[in-house]
Design an enzyme around this catalytic site. Structure first.
Site, PDB file in Angstrom:
ATOM      1  N   SER A   1      30.298  11.194  82.626  1.00  0.00           N
ATOM      2  CA  SER A   1      29.992   9.889  83.445  1.00  0.00           C
ATOM      3  C   SER A   1      30.750   9.691  84.519  1.00  0.00           C
ATOM      4  CB  SER A   1      30.385   8.750  81.878  1.00  0.00           C
ATOM      5  OG  SER A   1      28.654   8.679  81.926  1.00  0.00           O
TER       6      SER A   1
ATOM      7  N   SER B   1      27.590   7.438  83.843  1.00  0.00           N
ATOM      8  CA  SER B   1      27.068   6.305  84.254  1.00  0.00           C
ATOM      9  C   SER B   1      28.018   5.299  84.935  1.00  0.00           C
ATOM     10  CB  SER B   1      27.670   5.672  82.886  1.00  0.00           C
ATOM     11  OG  SER B   1      28.621   5.899  81.941  1.00  0.00           O
TER      12      SER B   1
ATOM     13  N   LYS C   1      35.475  -0.122  85.837  1.00  0.00           N
ATOM     14  CA  LYS C   1      34.634  -0.104  85.117  1.00  0.00           C
ATOM     15  C   LYS C   1      34.210  -1.016  84.075  1.00  0.00           C
ATOM     16  CE  LYS C   1      31.162   3.220  82.987  1.00  0.00           C
ATOM     17  NZ  LYS C   1      31.158   5.025  82.433  1.00  0.00           N
TER      18      LYS C   1
END
Ligand code: GLN
Length: 504
Positions: A192, A168, A93
Site C-alpha cells: 500500500s 491503499s 495516512k
C-alpha cells in the site's frame, strides 16, 4: 508554485530554487531564510486546491498546523536549535493516530474518532519539527489497492483524473506527487505504500518489519503491517527515516538495537560497481503490461551502466504469494477488527435503545464497507475449526517456502528487482466489482510483507497515456539503508527529473 515561495524577513516573498525538497525547506527555516508559518500556510492552500480535483484528503489540520509552525518560528527567533525537518509540512495516512485530529481509517466505524494520543512515528517526525498538515484518504482500513473504498469517496490520480492513484495509501501518494508536501506517511501491509507510489511517480519505501514503530497505527494484519514513507528524493526519505527509526518500547514488534544511518547511506554510495542484482524471472515475463516490461528493461540498462551485475533469477514459490497473502491478511484482519463491535470500539449506527445484540449487528454489518466485510468473512472462514489446517495453516507453510526462496536468492545476489505492479494506474471503477483482479495486482509487492523484507518502489519513467511507472527493489532483511543508497544513485543518474511533479 506556492510551495516554493518563502517569506524573507526583509523583502517579502521570494522564489527559491528546489524548495520542494524537505532538506531545503528545513535548512531555510533553520537559517531564518524561510518562515515555517508561510511554508505551512502555502502547503495548506495547495492541499485545498489539490483536494478539489483529487479528493486526496479526509481532514485538513489548518489550525493545528499553523500553531505548530508559529511555535517553530518563535523558537528560531529565540535562538533554540531546530530539528532536521524544521517547518517541513507532512501528510499522514488516516489510519495513523494523531492526537486531537480526527483519524477515521476511511471507515464509518471511526468517522468521528478523535484519538487521545499520537502514533510514535508521527511524534518522532514532530520531534524533528515537521508539521502535519493533513490526514490522507485511503481504502477503508488500508484494505485495497485503488483508494476507492473509503467512506469519504475515491481518490483520483493527478496524472489522469479518470485513473486510480493506487492504494491503499492513495491520498498520501497524491499529496507528494502534486508537491503539496515533500514527505507523507502511509502503511504497507501488502504494497500500500509502494503500489500507489508507482502509480503516481514518487518513491515509496517499506522498511524491514519492525524497523518503524506501529504504536498508534490501526492494525490490519499484524504480521504484515509496516509504516512506510513516500517522497520525491533520497535525501528526504533518509531525513524522515532517521527521525522515525529506533526501538519503541510501546511496540513489542519494534526492532531492538541501533537503526542504520540513512543519511550516511545517501552520501556514501557513489555507484553500483560490483553490486549483484537479480531480476525475478517469475515476475518479469507474461502478466505484465508491455509498458511495465519496458520500464523493467530500461531500469536494467541503467543498473548495468552504473556498474551493477544484473542476472535473472528464479524464485519458484513467489507465484503462491497472492493466495498465501490473502489468507494470512484476511485471517489477521478478522481477528484485529473483532474489537469493532459498537460497544467500546466503533461509532454506533442507529442506537435508539435497540438493545445490545442489534447495536452489535449494526456495527458489524453497517459500519464497515463491503470490502472490509468480505475480508472479515474470508478470514473468519480460513480460521474456523475444520478449515484452519487447509487454509490458514497451509498459507503459513507457503509463507515459509517463499521466505526460503528469498534466503536462497540473497545468497547469490545483493538486491532483487521486480516491477512494482503488473500494470500502470487503471480506470476508476475498473476493478471495484472484481476483487480477484484487484488482489492479483499485489503479486510483486505482497512478498516483502510475507517475508518481512524492506522494499522500495522507484519511478522508472512514463508509460502509455503518460502515466508514471515504478519498479521495485528488495533488500535482505535489516539492510534498509542499502535501498536508500540505491535510490540516491538512481536519482543522481536521472539528473533531477526523477520524480517530476504531477500537473494538478
Ligand atoms: N492491496 C493489498 C490489500 O488490499 C495491500 C493493502 C495494504 O498494503 N494495506 O490487502
Amino acid at each position: 508554485m506556492g510551495s516554493s515561495l518563502l517569506r524573507l524577513p526583509y523583502s517579502g516573498s521570494v522564489m527559491l530554487r528546489s524548495m520542494n525538497a524537505a532538506a531545503d525547506i528545513a535548512s531555510a527555516v533553520r537559517s531564518g531564510e524561510g518562515c515555517a508559518r508561510e511554508i505551512v500556510a502555502q502547503a495548506l492552500d495547495r492541499a485545498e486546491a489539490v483536494q478539489k480535483r483529487t479528493n486526496a484528503f479526509i481532514t485538513l489540520a489548518r489550525a493545528e498546523a499553523l500553531v505548530r509552525a508559529e511555535v517553530i518560528d518563535a523558537r528560531r527567533e529565540a535562538g533554540d536549535p531546530l530539528g532536521p525537518l524544521a517547518g517541513v509540512p507532512v501528510v499522514v495516512k488516516d489510519n495513523i493516530c494523531t492526537k486531537g485530529i480526527r483519524s477515521t481509517a476511511g471507515s464509518r466505524s471511526l468517522d468521528t474518532f478523535i484519538p487521545p494520543y499520537t502514533a510514535t512515528v508521527v511524534k518522532r517526525l514532530e520531534a524533528a519539527d515537521a508539521v502535519v498538515i493533513a490526514k490522507s484518504n485511503l481504502d477503508e482500513f488500508g484494505m485495497g489497492g485503488s483508494s476507492e473504498s473509503s467512506l469519504f469517496g475515491p481518490v483520483r490520480n493527478p496524472w489522469d483524473l479518470s485513473k486510480v492513484p493506487g492504494g491503499s495509501s492513495g491520498g498520501s501518494a497524491v499529496a507528494v506527487a502534486t508537491g503539496v508536501v515533500p514527505l507523507a506517511l502511509g502503511t504497507d501491509t501488502g504494497g500500500s505504500v509502494r503500489q500507489p507510489a508507482g502509480f503516481t511517480g514518487v518513491i515509496g519505501f517499506k522498511p524491514t518489519y519492525g524497523r518503524l514503530s506501529r504504536y498508534g497505527v490501526m492494525a490490519f494484519a499484524s504480521s504484515l503491517d509496516q509504516v512506510g514513507i513516500m517522497g520525491r528524493g533520497a535525501r528526504d526519505l533518509a531525513l524522515a527515516l532517521d527521525a522515525m527509526a529506533g526501538h519503541d518500547p510501546r511496540d513489542a514488534t519494534s526492532l531492538q538495537g541501533n537503526p542504520p544511518h540513512f543519511l550516511e547511506a545517501v552520501d556514501s554510495v557513489r555507484d553500483l560497481s560490483g553490486v549483484r542484482i537479480g531480476v525475478v524471472s517469475e515476475l518479469s515475463g507474461e502478466g505484465n503490461s508491455p509498458s511495465v516490461s519496458e520500464a523493467l528493461h530500461r531500469t536494467r540498462e541503467v543498473l548495468e551502466r552504473l556498474g551493477a551485475k544484473v542476472s535473472d533469477l528464479s524464485l519458484p514459490y513467489v507465484r503462491y504469494g497472492v493466495p498465501s497473502y490473502y489468507l494470512v491478511a484476511t485471517a489477521e484482519a478478522s481477528s484485529n477488527l473483532a474489537r469493532f463491535d459498537g460497544m467500546i470500539y466503533s461509532a454506533r449506527v442507529g442506537d435508539n435503545g435497540e438493545g445490545q445484540a442489534r447495536v452489535m449487528m449494526r456495527a458489524r454489518g453497517e459500519a464497515f464497507g463491503p470490502e472490509v466485510r468480505r475480508r472479515i468473512l474470508m478470514g473468519t472462514y480460513a480460521l474456523s475449526a475444520g478449515y484452519y489446517d487447509a487454509f490458514y495453516g497451509k498459507a503459513l507453510k507457503v509463507r515459509r517456502l517463499i521466505a526460503t526462496d528469498f534466503e536462497r536468492a540473497f545468497a547469490c545476489v545483493d538486491l532483487l528487482l521486480t516491477p512494482t505492479a503488473p500494470t500502470v494506474a487503471f480506470d476508476l471503477g475498473e476493478k471495484v466489482d472484481d476483487p480477484l483482479a484487484m488482489y492479483l495486482g499485489d503479486v510483486c509487492t505482497c512478498l516483502a510483507n510475507l517475508v518481512g523484507l524492506s522494499a522500495v518502489s522507484v519511478p522508472a519513467g512514463f508509460a502509455e497515456g503518460d502515466l508514471p511507472c515504478g519498479v521495485q527493489f528488495l533488500s535482505p532483511p535489516l539492510q534498509d539503508e542499502r535501498l536508500v543508497g540505491l535510490v540516491a544513485v538512481l536519482e543522481r543518474e536521472a539528473g533531477g527529473g526523477f520524480a517530476p511533479l504531477a500537473p494538478v
